[in-house]
Design a protein around this motif. Structure first.
Motif: not given
Length: 299
Positions: A41-63, A231-235
């Motif tokens: 974000t504009e202020k920090a880098v944060v980790e996003v945890p998954s609320p679900y357990s299971g198998k990842v069948t598709k990743v909709h975003v990329s770096e 990156n966003k912080i630098a901008q």
């Protein structure tokens, strides 16, 4: 069962973020609360945890992607074990009964019975001390007659003040930002401190929009060029520093340094070069030192 994991709320006033790193790939087995993304974000880098357990069948975003709150991040096939645990545990306990009646049914019946009783008590409360209620009304009428007229809506009702907390109202008063002209980004349109700061920054940027921005020279003439995305912080840092550089008075701080040995070395270079050669100045020595530092710390 396939479940879509969408980007949750990241914080007050934050509507988007950049994907710094994707920590999982399609086919991975993940557990609940396991970090799956790193967002910037504009202020920090944060980790996003998954609320679900299971198998990842598709990743909709990329770096490098810029994603919005509510956007789908992953599709997860929830494991059979996690899906069956909850019904099994509930069935083992069985329905809790109280006097031959299910507790949940009894609670619902009591709630329905309580609603008419509460409604029946309401008129009795309104009938208490009718004469006493008239006295404050007379005082209110007198105060209204002596006070200046208050702006009202077309239907005669007084307009409600913009939804904002005491700290937000105080900051808006200090910065002279009218709250009734702002659109709140908080829950239910509540105006936040960030909304006031953004409005103030926008006014400042508009006030100093006439400052000419000099065009940079073509550095490709000097050699090879490498372009690195910010990156966003630098901008955000660049925008803030550029604005501050334009509107805040500059201060020069001076200090003392012993350059006796450097000056002696400079004179040796001048003598060796001869009178017909360009002189080595203290500025040239300082530039050479800066070049060495920039090679070590290019950013």
């Amino acid at each position: 069962m396939a479940t879509e994991f969408k980007l949750p709320e990241l914080g007050e006033g934050i509507e988007s973020a950049d994907v710094a790193q994707v920590l999982v790939k399609e086919g991975d087995e993940i557990q609940a609360e396991q970090p799956v993304l790193e967002l910037e974000t504009e202020k920090a880098v944060v980790e996003v945890p998954s609320p679900y357990s299971g198998k990842v069948t598709k990743v909709h975003v990329s770096e490098g992607d810029t994603i919005q709150v509510g956007q789908t991040l992953l599709t997860i096939d929830e494991s059979d074990g996690s899906a069956k645990e909850m019904p099994t545990a509930t069935a083992a306990k069985g329905p809790a009964k109280e006097g031959g009646e299910d507790r949940s049914a009894k609670k619902a019946r009591d709630k329905k019975t309580a609603q008419p009783v509460a409604a029946a008590k309401q008129p009795a409360a309104n009938k208490q001390a009718p004469e006493t209620a008239k006295e404050p009304q007379r005082k209110s009428d007198a105060a209204t007659a002596s006070a200046p007229p208050v702006p009202t809506k077309g239907d005669g009702r007084q307009p409600q003040p913009p939804p904002a907390g005491p700290a937000t109202r105080r900051l808006a008063h200090i910065l002279e930002i009218p709250l009734d002209r702002l659109k709140g980004t908080g829950p239910r349109g509540r105006i936040t401190l960030e909304d006031v700061v953004r409005a103030h920054d926008a006014l400042e940027a508009k006030s100093f929009a006439g400052i000419p921005v000099p065009k940079l020279p073509d550095f490709r003439k000097e050699g090879e060029i490498e372009e690195v995305p910010l990156n966003k912080i630098a901008q955000t840092t660049i925008e803030s520093l550029s604005r501050s550089w334009s509107i805040i008075p500059h201060v020069t701080q001076q200090g003392l340094a012993d350059v006796t040995e450097v000056e002696a070395l400079r004179l040796q270079y001048v003598e060796r070069a001869g009178s017909d050669k360009p002189k080595v100045t203290m500025t040239a020595i300082a530039v050479k030192a800066v070049v060495a530092l920039l090679k070590e710390f290019p950013r």
